[in-house]
Each structure stands twice: as C-alpha cells, then as structure tokens.
Scaffold this motif. Sequence first.
Motif, PDB file in Angstrom:
ATOM      1  N   ASP A  80       3.952  -8.964  10.208  1.00 32.16           N
ATOM      2  CA  ASP A  80       2.754  -8.908  11.058  1.00 32.16           C
ATOM      3  C   ASP A  80       2.115 -10.284  11.066  1.00 32.16           C
ATOM      4  O   ASP A  80       2.409 -11.135  10.212  1.00 32.16           O
ATOM      5  CB  ASP A  80       1.772  -7.846  10.555  1.00 32.16           C
ATOM      6  CG  ASP A  80       1.203  -8.177   9.187  1.00 32.16           C
ATOM      7  OD1 ASP A  80       0.304  -9.046   9.118  1.00 32.16           O
ATOM      8  OD2 ASP A  80       1.672  -7.576   8.175  1.00 32.16           O
ATOM      9  N   LEU A 130       4.822  -0.153   7.394  1.00 36.62           N
ATOM     10  CA  LEU A 130       4.130  -0.362   8.670  1.00 36.62           C
ATOM     11  C   LEU A 130       2.670   0.038   8.570  1.00 36.62           C
ATOM     12  O   LEU A 130       1.783  -0.616   9.133  1.00 36.62           O
ATOM     13  CB  LEU A 130       4.825   0.437   9.784  1.00 36.62           C
ATOM     14  CG  LEU A 130       5.919  -0.331  10.551  1.00 36.62           C
ATOM     15  CD1 LEU A 130       7.158  -0.491   9.682  1.00 36.62           C
ATOM     16  CD2 LEU A 130       6.283   0.373  11.857  1.00 36.62           C
ATOM     17  N   ILE A 151       3.238  -6.404  15.307  1.00 38.72           N
ATOM     18  CA  ILE A 151       3.940  -5.832  14.156  1.00 38.72           C
ATOM     19  C   ILE A 151       5.397  -5.664  14.573  1.00 38.72           C
ATOM     20  O   ILE A 151       5.694  -5.062  15.604  1.00 38.72           O
ATOM     21  CB  ILE A 151       3.354  -4.481  13.718  1.00 38.72           C
ATOM     22  CG1 ILE A 151       1.903  -4.658  13.239  1.00 38.72           C
ATOM     23  CG2 ILE A 151       4.196  -3.873  12.602  1.00 38.72           C
ATOM     24  CD1 ILE A 151       1.238  -3.355  12.860  1.00 38.72           C
ATOM     25  N   ALA A 181       0.842  -2.705   7.107  1.00 41.95           N
ATOM     26  CA  ALA A 181       0.578  -3.761   8.087  1.00 41.95           C
ATOM     27  C   ALA A 181      -0.627  -3.415   8.961  1.00 41.95           C
ATOM     28  O   ALA A 181      -1.448  -4.280   9.293  1.00 41.95           O
ATOM     29  CB  ALA A 181       1.822  -3.988   8.945  1.00 41.95           C
TER      30      ALA A 181
END
Length: 487
Positions: free
Chosen positions: A404, A370, A387, A373
Amino acid sequence: MSIRKKLLLFIPLLVLLANTVAFLLFESAHVVQDSYRLLLDRVLGIRNSAEAAEAQLTAMYRYLADPAPAAGEALRQAEAGASEAAGELAVSAAEPFGNEAAFIAYGRLLSTLTEQTSAALTDEGAGGAVSLSRYEAAEETAGFIREAAAELVDLELAAYEPLYKEALRQSARMNRLGLAVFAVHTALGVALALWISRSVTRPVARLVDWAGRVTTSGAADAPPPVSQTRDEMGTLTDAFGRMLGALERSARIEKEAAEKDRLVKELELAALQSQINPHFLFNTLNVLSKLALMEGADRTSDLIVSMSSMLRYNLRSLDQPVRIRDELAHVREYIVIQQARFRDRVRFEVEADEAVLDLAIPALTLQPLLENAFMHGIEGMERDAVISLHIRTADDGAEIVVADNGRGMSPDVRAALLQAGGGYRVSDEHAGEERAASANTGSTGLGTRNVFRRLRLFYGEEDLVGIDSGPAQGTRITLRIPARGKE
C-alpha cells in the motif's frame, strides 16, 4: 583405543618388564653363587683330603703297632676314604681357577701316602725296624701334606680375593639396580593406574557436570561435552549428546505444536467473540440478499452476498490448510465490501499466477494483511490510495506481495512484526497496541502477528516474511510460500 585393550596391553607389558628385570637379577646372583660354590668346593676338598691323610696315618700306626685283622681292615677303609677325598679334590681342581701346579703336587703327595700305607699292608711279616722306617716315611709325607694343604688354601684365597671383591661390587650394583627397578616399576604402575582411571573418571565427571547443568539451566544453555577419546567412554559421551539433541528436537516440536494449537484456539475464540449465532446471521443475510434482489437493489444484494460468502469462509476450521485459490476468492469478496465503503478513495490491484494457486496455505492468511493495509495504511487518505496484491511463481514455491502507499510504520513496529514472524515473543506493549487498534477500527481481530506465527508453524521455517516500510513511505509485505507445508 578401548579401555579393555589398554588393560590387556599395558598391564601384561608392565608385568613382563618386572619379570625380565627379576630374571636378570636372579641370573646375576646365580653367577655370584657359582663363584662362591667353586671356592668352597676347592677349599673343602683340600681340608677333607688333609683330614683323610691324617686318618690314614693314624690307621697305619695302629696297624703297625698291632697287625690284627681289625686294624688292617681299618687301614684299608682309611685308604678308601683318602682315595675318595683325593678324587673329589681332583674334580673340583679340574675347573680353570688357577693354582693347577700346586694341586698336581698336592695330589702326588696324597698318592705317595697311599702307596706307603699300602706297602705296610703287604709287609705284614716284616720286622719292627722296617715297620718303623715305613711309619716315619709316612709321617714325613703326612707333614708335607699338612704344609701343602695350608699353602694351597692360602693360594686359593689369594686367587679368589679379586673375584670376591668383584662379587661384592656386583652385589652392591645389583642392590642399587634392584632399588632403581623397584622405584621405576612403582612409578610406572602408579602412572598406568592414573592414566587408565583418568580415562574412565574424567569422561564420567564431564557427563555428571553436563547432566547437572542440563538439569539447572536446560539443554539449550548446556552444550554437550566434546568427546576427546575413541574408547567406550567417548562412545557413551557421543550417545548422550545425540540423545540430548533428540530430546531437544522433540521438545521444540512439541512446543511448536502447542503454540500452533494456542494460536488456533485464539483465532477460534476471536471468531466466536465477533459473531452472535453465526449460522443464524448467515441465514439472515441470505434472506436479506434475496429481498434486496426482489426490490431491485442489485448492488445491495451483491454486498450482502459478499458478506455472506466471507461469513461462510470464516466458519470453516482454522487448523486446516486451504489453497491460495480459496484465499484469493475470499479476498475478492472482502475487496467488494471495502470498495463499497471507500468508493473512489482507494484502488485495488490484484495479479495472480495460475500456476501457484493450488499451493497449500493456512486459512485466513491474505485477508488479515489487506485488512491491515486498510486499517493502518490508507484509512486516513482521502484520495489516490492504492492497495495491491501480487501472487507470483518463485524458485521454491510462490511469492505473495501485499503493498500500500499509506502512512507506513515505524522501525519499532516493523521490528516487532518481524520478530513475530521469526518466532520470538513480542512485547505485551506492542501486542496491546495492535489489539486496541483492531478494536477501534472494527477489524476482524486476526492480527498480523498471528498470521506470521501460523505461517512459521505451518511450514516449519523461519525466514518466510519480509517487510519494507517506513513512516510516510507505504508498506510492502512479502510472504515466501514453500511448495509444501510441514507435515
């Protein structure tokens, strides 16, 4: 067939063949020798009988000239010798060799002479005229015996001449056969020796060559030789191949363990480098959270609590597996902090299937994805950034998708990340770019490549990561999580 069976089978067969041929040659020579013996016995019998007749005539002359007891005894001995020679001749003449009639006539002459000498012994008191007439008759008979003996020898030689020539031909044929048998026996012996020796030396030579190539280039570049026989050397070759395979697997396992330890140490070092006395900082954040709560800054307090929870999670041992549930809780704290930073510029979508949240996964797997991203996908977007994190049930475990709608990545970067996930060494250039990007964007420093490598080492499988991305097309990273990790 084993080497021992080859030796026990073919060497006795070769010896048996040689002995059989030698026996046949011996029997052929024995037949020729019997023919020679028969001829010599008959010829010698004729000669001995003729000499005995001459001795008998001489003894008769002496007895007639002086009829003394000693002369009579000598005549009787001469008669006995003549009878013995005639008997031996009759025995040899009994074999079917031809000239039987001539032998019968010759035997009658010998008997006539013996009768004449015996008559001289019985007429001991006869006058001189009678004795002379008997001697003349005996001398005439002895002359017939000499002529008959000479003729009989000639007949025997004439009768034996075809057999003699045939014996010579047989002897020449046996000589040629003996040479041929010697050549064939020698060739078979040499061929058998070469065959058995090659069945031993060739596999040994292949093993020696293989060992040399393993020493110089390694086991991966030197595949084991294929066993071409089912004897002891074939078994030895197969055993060497299995041993090399076991050594190669052991070396690969040790290499994977060393790689895993190195990655864990890199993670720990990165975590230590990004922290200044983390326990002091954790306690300080707790104090700040309580202070903000007392002052009425509830949102500030929540952010500090989220940051404290992330710090507590990062302080755990990185080489121990966690549940997907724990990783999801850590990600939610991270999302709280990022939403406070980006506000309405980004929207988060999180979906998780409760059935797979207890599966094992390496620590700090989801949060770096994450963060990647954020840092490399949507950071430059002012609005409409999305996301998503989806955790679903799959056939053999779980499937985690981090996506994303950001700027995406180039094919080269995508290939480099997939190589890291497949266990290949990425170039220092790409690794340097990732470290520089992490430093410039303020990320945690736990690179995506590190996540992919730890997944491969943890589960012991290669095909765990899928990346779907392109420039200005967003990025979609799919992780396949097996039901259990590698022991």
